[in-house]
Design an enzyme around this catalytic site. Structure first.
Site, mmCIF file in Angstrom:
data_model
loop_
_atom_site.group_PDB
_atom_site.id
_atom_site.type_symbol
_atom_site.label_atom_id
_atom_site.label_comp_id
_atom_site.label_asym_id
_atom_site.label_seq_id
_atom_site.Cartn_x
_atom_site.Cartn_y
_atom_site.Cartn_z
ATOM 1 N N CYS A 157 13.298 -3.794 2.190
ATOM 2 C CA CYS A 157 12.862 -4.645 1.074
ATOM 3 C C CYS A 157 13.588 -4.276 -0.222
ATOM 4 O O CYS A 157 13.400 -3.182 -0.766
ATOM 5 C CB CYS A 157 11.360 -4.460 0.886
ATOM 6 S SG CYS A 157 10.745 -5.188 -0.629
ATOM 7 N N CYS A 184 6.097 -13.201 -0.586
ATOM 8 C CA CYS A 184 6.490 -12.189 0.400
ATOM 9 C C CYS A 184 5.499 -12.221 1.564
ATOM 10 O O CYS A 184 4.292 -12.233 1.350
ATOM 11 C CB CYS A 184 6.471 -10.799 -0.229
ATOM 12 S SG CYS A 184 6.877 -9.505 0.963
ATOM 13 N N CYS A 201 0.842 -1.193 0.000
ATOM 14 C CA CYS A 201 0.000 0.000 0.000
ATOM 15 C C CYS A 201 0.878 1.244 0.000
ATOM 16 O O CYS A 201 2.090 1.162 0.136
ATOM 17 C CB CYS A 201 -0.861 0.050 1.259
ATOM 18 S SG CYS A 201 -1.921 -1.381 1.460
ATOM 19 N N TYR A 213 11.291 -3.357 -8.350
ATOM 20 C CA TYR A 213 10.021 -3.155 -9.047
ATOM 21 C C TYR A 213 9.091 -2.145 -8.403
ATOM 22 O O TYR A 213 8.500 -1.316 -9.092
ATOM 23 C CB TYR A 213 9.274 -4.494 -9.159
ATOM 24 C CG TYR A 213 7.861 -4.343 -9.655
ATOM 25 C CD1 TYR A 213 7.600 -4.161 -11.011
ATOM 26 C CD2 TYR A 213 6.780 -4.342 -8.773
ATOM 27 C CE1 TYR A 213 6.300 -3.990 -11.474
ATOM 28 C CE2 TYR A 213 5.472 -4.173 -9.230
ATOM 29 C CZ TYR A 213 5.241 -4.002 -10.573
ATOM 30 O OH TYR A 213 3.973 -3.833 -11.030
ATOM 31 N N CYS A 221 16.115 -7.212 3.004
ATOM 32 C CA CYS A 221 15.339 -8.457 2.911
ATOM 33 C C CYS A 221 15.250 -8.817 1.438
ATOM 34 O O CYS A 221 14.812 -8.009 0.622
ATOM 35 C CB CYS A 221 13.930 -8.270 3.478
ATOM 36 S SG CYS A 221 12.894 -9.743 3.211
ATOM 37 N N ASN A 274 0.867 0.305 5.925
ATOM 38 C CA ASN A 274 1.500 -0.374 4.795
ATOM 39 C C ASN A 274 2.415 -1.447 5.350
ATOM 40 O O ASN A 274 3.313 -1.151 6.131
ATOM 41 C CB ASN A 274 2.313 0.633 3.954
ATOM 42 C CG ASN A 274 3.181 -0.025 2.890
ATOM 43 O OD1 ASN A 274 4.208 0.515 2.517
ATOM 44 N ND2 ASN A 274 2.786 -1.173 2.398
ATOM 45 N N GLY A 275 2.156 -2.690 4.942
ATOM 46 C CA GLY A 275 2.986 -3.785 5.427
ATOM 47 C C GLY A 275 2.133 -4.981 5.739
ATOM 48 O O GLY A 275 0.960 -5.040 5.388
ATOM 49 N N CYS A 312 12.141 -13.095 -1.151
ATOM 50 C CA CYS A 312 11.446 -13.556 -2.361
ATOM 51 C C CYS A 312 12.422 -14.166 -3.367
ATOM 52 O O CYS A 312 12.042 -14.988 -4.197
ATOM 53 C CB CYS A 312 10.646 -12.414 -2.990
ATOM 54 S SG CYS A 312 11.596 -10.916 -3.292
ATOM 55 N N GLY A 362 -1.070 1.066 -4.904
ATOM 56 C CA GLY A 362 -2.353 0.470 -4.570
ATOM 57 C C GLY A 362 -3.465 1.052 -5.397
ATOM 58 O O GLY A 362 -3.607 2.271 -5.476
HETATM 59 P P1 AMP Z 1 4.601 -12.739 -14.449
HETATM 60 O O1 AMP Z 1 5.981 -13.343 -14.555
HETATM 61 O O2 AMP Z 1 3.725 -13.017 -15.602
HETATM 62 O O3 AMP Z 1 3.913 -13.150 -13.173
HETATM 63 O O4 AMP Z 1 4.735 -11.175 -14.365
HETATM 64 C C1 AMP Z 1 5.935 -10.540 -14.262
HETATM 65 C C2 AMP Z 1 5.688 -9.069 -14.396
HETATM 66 O O5 AMP Z 1 4.930 -8.603 -13.276
HETATM 67 C C3 AMP Z 1 6.962 -8.255 -14.459
HETATM 68 O O6 AMP Z 1 6.878 -7.482 -15.627
HETATM 69 C C4 AMP Z 1 6.932 -7.364 -13.231
HETATM 70 O O7 AMP Z 1 7.206 -6.032 -13.631
HETATM 71 C C5 AMP Z 1 5.531 -7.468 -12.690
HETATM 72 N N1 AMP Z 1 5.485 -7.676 -11.223
HETATM 73 C C6 AMP Z 1 6.383 -8.270 -10.442
HETATM 74 N N2 AMP Z 1 5.988 -8.286 -9.158
HETATM 75 C C7 AMP Z 1 4.793 -7.655 -9.103
HETATM 76 C C8 AMP Z 1 3.868 -7.321 -8.055
HETATM 77 N N3 AMP Z 1 4.090 -7.655 -6.792
HETATM 78 N N4 AMP Z 1 2.738 -6.677 -8.412
HETATM 79 C C9 AMP Z 1 2.494 -6.353 -9.685
HETATM 80 N N5 AMP Z 1 3.321 -6.638 -10.707
HETATM 81 C C10 AMP Z 1 4.461 -7.274 -10.442
#
Ligand code: AMP
Length: 482
Positions: free
Chosen positions: A251, A397, A17, A257, A449, A117-118, A452, A43
Site C-alpha cells: 500500500c 480503499c 489497525c 499518510y 497498490c 490488520n487489513g 485510491c 487505531g
Molecule cells: P479531508 O480532505 O477533509 O477529507 O481530509 C484530508 C486530511 O485527512 C489530510 O490532512 C490527511 O492527512 C488526512 N487523512 C487522509 N486519509 C486519512 C485516513 N484514512 N484517516 C485519517 N485521516 C486521513
C-alpha cells in the site's frame, strides 16, 4: 448486482489497525502494551491484548485509547511469555461499535486468539458458505471468518488449519495467531499491509511498524514477506510459504499518510519517502511564494522537502493542538469543520502579508483543506497556494485503509479547478501518479497498490462491498476497571 461503489456506506471499510506480537519474553504483555502505544496512530477505537503462559490464554479488550483500556490491575493479569495485541481504527457513526480484537475462541481443546490488520474482500461470500454449513457467527467482523475457516479445516496442526483457511481468503491481512504453544504471523500474498519482524535477544517480536520495535528496544530484523507464515514456538522460529505466489501490491498510502514517519515500512524510511514526495511536488507544481508551511503533523516531511527543493523559507504557520483526535473520524460535517479549528490555529507572525504555500499529504473530502485555507487567510496570508504530496484520492480503499465513500471523495467527481474553487485557494497542485514513486531510486509503481489514486484495484472486491452493511454486534467486556 450492486456496484461496489454504490452509496449507503457500503464502500466504507473499517479495518485499518495496528498489531504487535511477542513470543518468548517474560514480560510479553507489557512489551505488547508499549508496542500498542507506538502504534496508536493506526487505531484509536479500541485495543486488546491476549497473553499466554503455555497453559491458558488471558485476554483484555476495551474501547478507547491504549491508556484508557489498560491499567496496572489489568496488566498484572496478562501473564505469560507470549502475547498478541491489537489497536482498532476509530471510525464514524454506527460503526463505532465494539469490535475490538484480538478475538479469542475455544478451539480444538485450547484457546486461540487472532489479531488482524487489513480487509478481506470475500468475507461475506465465505461467511454465507460457512453459515449454510452450520457455523454460527457472533460478529460480522472479517476476522471471525478466518477463525471459522480454521475450525472447519481438518488439518492436523494449527499451521495446516491456518494455511487451509487463509488459502480461501482474498484481500489484505497482516495477521497474528496465538495459541498455548505458538505465535503465527502471516502476511497476505500481496503484502498490502506492513508487518515487520524484530527480536529482543531470543524473543520474537512482530509489529505493524518499526516504531513499535524502537520503543521496546527490539532490533529490526526484516519485513515479514508477502505470503510468508512465520511460526514462533518453543522449538524455534520457522517460515512457511503456503500460498500461491502473487505479485506484491504494498500500500503506497502507508508512505503518503498512514505510517509514522519514524518507521521503516516495506524496507524504506517513511520520513525520507515523504520528503522525496515533497521535493518532487515542488518540481511538478512550482509557484512563487514567501514561505512554505506544513499542515501539521502529517504534512511536515513533505513541506520540508518542498521548501528545500523550491529554496523557499520553511516555517510553521499553523500550530496544532495535540490533544484533539483526528478530525477525519468525526461523523458529521459540522463537527468536522469545528474540529479543524479546534486542532489548528494560525500563526499571524508567520503569515501576515505573505504569499503562503501550504503542504498537506492528501486531499480526501476537501473539507479540511477548505477550513485550513480560511484559517490561513484569517491569519493574514495574502495568497494561499495548496500543494498536496499525493495525487487526487478518487477511490475508496478495499484493503484496509478507512476511506469515505466514493461520493464523499471530492476528486472522484470534481476537476482540480473545481476543487480549488471549493476550497478557496489561489492555486492548487497535486503530485502526479508518476511522482508518487519519487521516493524510489527508479520511480515505478511496480509492486505497489495505488487504487485510491488510480482506481486500479489489484484484487477483485468479491463481496461487492456488501460486508459492511451487516449490523455489528457489541462486545460487552473489557471496560476499564472491570
Ligand atoms: P479531508 O480532505 O477533509 O477529507 O481530509 C484530508 C486530511 O485527512 C489530510 O490532512 C490527511 O492527512 C488526512 N487523512 C487522509 N486519509 C486519512 C485516513 N484514512 N484517516 C485519517 N485521516 C486521513
Amino acid at each position: 448486482m450492486t456496484s461496489p461503489f454504490s452509496r449507503d456506506s457500503t464502500d466504507r471499510f473499517h479495518d485499518e489497525c495496528g498489531v504487535v506480537g511477542v513470543f518468548g519474553h517474560p514480560e510479553a504483555a507489557n512489551l505488547a502494551y508499549l508496542g500498542l502505544y507506538a502504534l496508536q496512530h493506526r487505531g484509536q477505537e479500541g485495543a486488546g491484548i491476549v497473553s499466554s503462559d503455555g497453559q491458558l490464554l488471558m485476554s483484555h479488550r476495551g474501547l478507547g485509547l491504549v491508556a484508557d483500556v489498560f491499567d496496572k490491575e489489568v496488566m498484572r493479569r496478562l501473564i505469560g511469555d507470549a502475547a498478541i495485541a491489537h489497536n482498532r481504527y476509530s471510525t464514524a457513526g454506527r460503526t463505532l461499535l465494539k469490535n475490538t480484537q484480538p478475538f479469542v475462541v475455544e478451539f480444538g481443546g485450547g484457546g486461540l486468539a487472532v489479531a488482524h490488520n487489513g480487509n478481506i474482500v470475500n468475507a461475506l461470500e465465505l461467511r454465507e458458505r460457512l453459515e449454510a454449513r452450520g457455523s454460527i457467527f457472533q460478529s460480522s467482523v472479517d476476522t471471525e471468518v478466518i477463525i471459522h475457516l480454521m475450525a472447519a479445516s481438518t488439518g492436523p496442526s494449527l499451521i495446516d488449519r491456518a494455511s487451509a483457511a487463509l488459502n480461501q481468503v482474498q484481500g489484505a491481512y497482516s495477521l497474528l495467531i496465538l495459541d498455548r504453544n505458538q505465535m503465527i504471523a502471516v502476511r497476505d500474498p500481496n503484502g498490502f499491509r506492513p508487518l515487520v519482524l524484530g527480536k529482543i535477544k531470543t524473543a520474537v517480536v512482530v509489529a505493524s511498524e518499526t516504531c513499535a520495535l524502537d520503543l521496546i528496544g527490539a532490533e529490526y530484523v526484516r519485513e515479514i514477506e508477502p505470503g510468508e507464515m512465520l511460526v514462533a514456538s518453543r522449538t524455534g522460529v520457522r517460515s512457511y510459504y503456503p500460498f500461491p505466489s502473487a505479485k506484491p501490491t504494498r500500500c503506497v498510502f502507508e508512505y503518503v499518510y498512514f505510517s509514522r514517519p519514524d518507521s521503516t515500512v516495506f524496507g524504506r524510511s517513511v520520513y525520507q519517502a515523504r520528503k522525496a514526495l515533497g521535493r518532487r511536488l515542488a518540481q511538478e507544481r512550482p509557484v512563487e511564494a514567501d514561505v512554505v508551511i506544513p499542515v501539521p503533523d502529517s504534512g511536515v516531511p513533505a513541506a520540508l522537502g518542498f521548501a528545500e527543493e523550491a529554496k523557499i523559507e520553511f516555517d510553521f504557520g499553523l500550530i496544532r493542538n495535540h490533544y484533539v483526535g483526528r478530525t477525519f473520524i468525526e461523523p458529521q460535517d459540522e463537527i468536522r469543520h469545528f474540529g479543524v479549528k479546534v486542532k489548528l490555529n494560525a500563526q499571524r507572525q508567520v503569515l501576515e502579508g505573505k504569499r503562503v504555500i501550504v503542504v498537506d499529504d492528501s486531499l480526501v473530502r476537501g473539507t479540511t483543506s477548505r477550513k485550513i485555507v480560511e484559517i490561513l487567510r484569517q491569519g493574514g496570508a495574502r495568497e494561499v497556494h495548496l500543494r498536496i504530496s499525493s495525487p487526487p484520492t478518487i477511490g475508496p480503499c478495499f484493503y484496509g485503509v478507512d476511506t469515505p465513500t466514493r461520493e464523499e471523495l471530492v476528486a472522484s467527481s470534481h476537476s482540480v479547478e473545481q476543487i480549488r474553487e471549493f476550497i478557496g485557494a489561489d492555486s492548487l497542485g497535486f503530485l502526479s501518479e508518476e511522482g508518487l514513486y519519487a521516493f524510489l531510486p527508479k520511480p515505478s509503481s511496480e509492486g505497489f497498490c495505488d487504487a485510491c489514486f488510480t482506481g486500479r484495484y489489484p484484487v477483485r472486491v468479491a463481496d461487492d462491498g456488501r460486508s459492511h452493511q451487516l449490523v455489528l454486534f457489541e462486545v460487552r467486556e473489557g471496560q476499564r476497571g472491570r
